[in-house]
Design a protein around this motif. Structure first.
Motif, short mmCIF file in Angstrom:
data_model
loop_
_atom_site.label_atom_id
_atom_site.label_comp_id
_atom_site.label_asym_id
_atom_site.label_seq_id
_atom_site.Cartn_x
_atom_site.Cartn_y
_atom_site.Cartn_z
N ASN A 1 25.76 -21.80 27.52
CA ASN A 1 24.98 -23.03 27.38
C ASN A 1 23.49 -22.75 27.50
O ASN A 1 23.05 -21.94 28.30
CB ASN A 1 25.36 -24.04 28.47
N PRO B 1 24.87 -32.81 28.86
CA PRO B 1 23.90 -33.18 27.84
C PRO B 1 23.24 -34.54 27.99
O PRO B 1 22.24 -34.80 27.33
CB PRO B 1 24.72 -33.12 26.54
N TYR B 2 23.77 -35.40 28.83
CA TYR B 2 23.19 -36.72 28.99
C TYR B 2 22.16 -36.80 30.11
O TYR B 2 21.54 -37.83 30.32
CB TYR B 2 24.29 -37.76 29.25
N TYR C 1 16.15 -32.41 22.92
CA TYR C 1 16.76 -32.93 21.70
C TYR C 1 16.84 -31.88 20.60
O TYR C 1 17.64 -32.01 19.67
CB TYR C 1 16.05 -34.21 21.22
N GLU D 1 22.68 -27.87 28.64
CA GLU D 1 23.50 -28.30 27.50
C GLU D 1 24.91 -28.71 27.94
O GLU D 1 25.54 -29.55 27.31
CB GLU D 1 23.55 -27.15 26.49
N VAL E 1 20.22 -30.21 21.93
CA VAL E 1 21.36 -31.11 21.68
C VAL E 1 20.80 -32.40 21.08
O VAL E 1 20.29 -33.26 21.81
CB VAL E 1 22.16 -31.43 22.96
N PRO E 2 20.86 -32.54 19.75
CA PRO E 2 20.35 -33.75 19.12
C PRO E 2 21.10 -35.00 19.58
O PRO E 2 22.28 -34.93 19.98
CB PRO E 2 20.58 -33.51 17.63
N GLU E 3 20.41 -36.13 19.52
CA GLU E 3 21.03 -37.41 19.87
C GLU E 3 22.28 -37.63 19.01
O GLU E 3 22.26 -37.39 17.81
CB GLU E 3 20.04 -38.55 19.65
N GLY E 4 23.35 -38.04 19.63
CA GLY E 4 24.61 -38.28 18.94
C GLY E 4 25.51 -37.06 18.87
O GLY E 4 26.67 -37.18 18.47
N GLU E 5 24.99 -35.89 19.25
CA GLU E 5 25.80 -34.68 19.22
C GLU E 5 26.16 -34.18 20.63
O GLU E 5 26.63 -33.07 20.80
CB GLU E 5 25.08 -33.58 18.43
N GLU E 6 25.93 -35.04 21.62
CA GLU E 6 26.28 -34.67 23.00
C GLU E 6 27.79 -34.55 23.12
O GLU E 6 28.53 -35.37 22.60
CB GLU E 6 25.79 -35.74 23.99
N ARG E 7 28.23 -33.51 23.78
CA ARG E 7 29.66 -33.28 24.03
C ARG E 7 29.83 -32.86 25.48
O ARG E 7 29.04 -32.09 26.02
CB ARG E 7 30.21 -32.17 23.14
#
Length: 123
Positions: free
Chosen positions: A2, A29-30, A100, A26, A103-109
């Protein structure tokens, strides 16, 4: 492996300068972790919502224990309704931009299996 980002920023707690270590992992991610130090000792560490910090650059967000809003002399981060930290908008914005990129917005895992294992291991 990570990606983990670190940065040091000076914030102000009311009028007192405070060194803050920001960490973005990473694997979480939030969140952005902020450790308030004197350079040697960590006095407090908070796990703040990355999206909330980003939104707080533009307008007031949050309620309860954490609120963030733009203002003068910088972005305000209020913790527990008592501690009002300010940080430079550009400094915080640059750090968040780097997160970002990782880890771009919407790609958080989130690895739920690893999270459950970690929770069970700590009892």
């Amino acid at each position: 492996m990570n990606a983990v980002l670190h940065d040091k920023l000076f914030m102000r707690l009311h009028e007192l300068p405070v060194l803050a270590h920001l960490t973005y992992d990473e694997a979480d991610p939030y969140a952005v972790r902020v450790a308030f130090t004197d350079g040697e000792h960590v006095y407090a560490e908070w796990r703040l919502d990355r999206g909330m910090l980003r939104e707080g650059l533009r307008h007031e967000v949050g309620e309860g224990d954490v609120r963030v809003w733009p203002g003068w002399p910088g972005v305000h981060i209020e913790l527990c309704g008592e501690a009002d930290f300010t940080v430079g908008e550009q400094s915080l914005g640059r750090f968040l931009d780097r997160t970002y990129e990782v880890v771009p917005e919407g790609e958080e895992r989130v690895d739920v299996d690893a999270l459950v294992s970690r929770l069970l291991a700590t009892g």
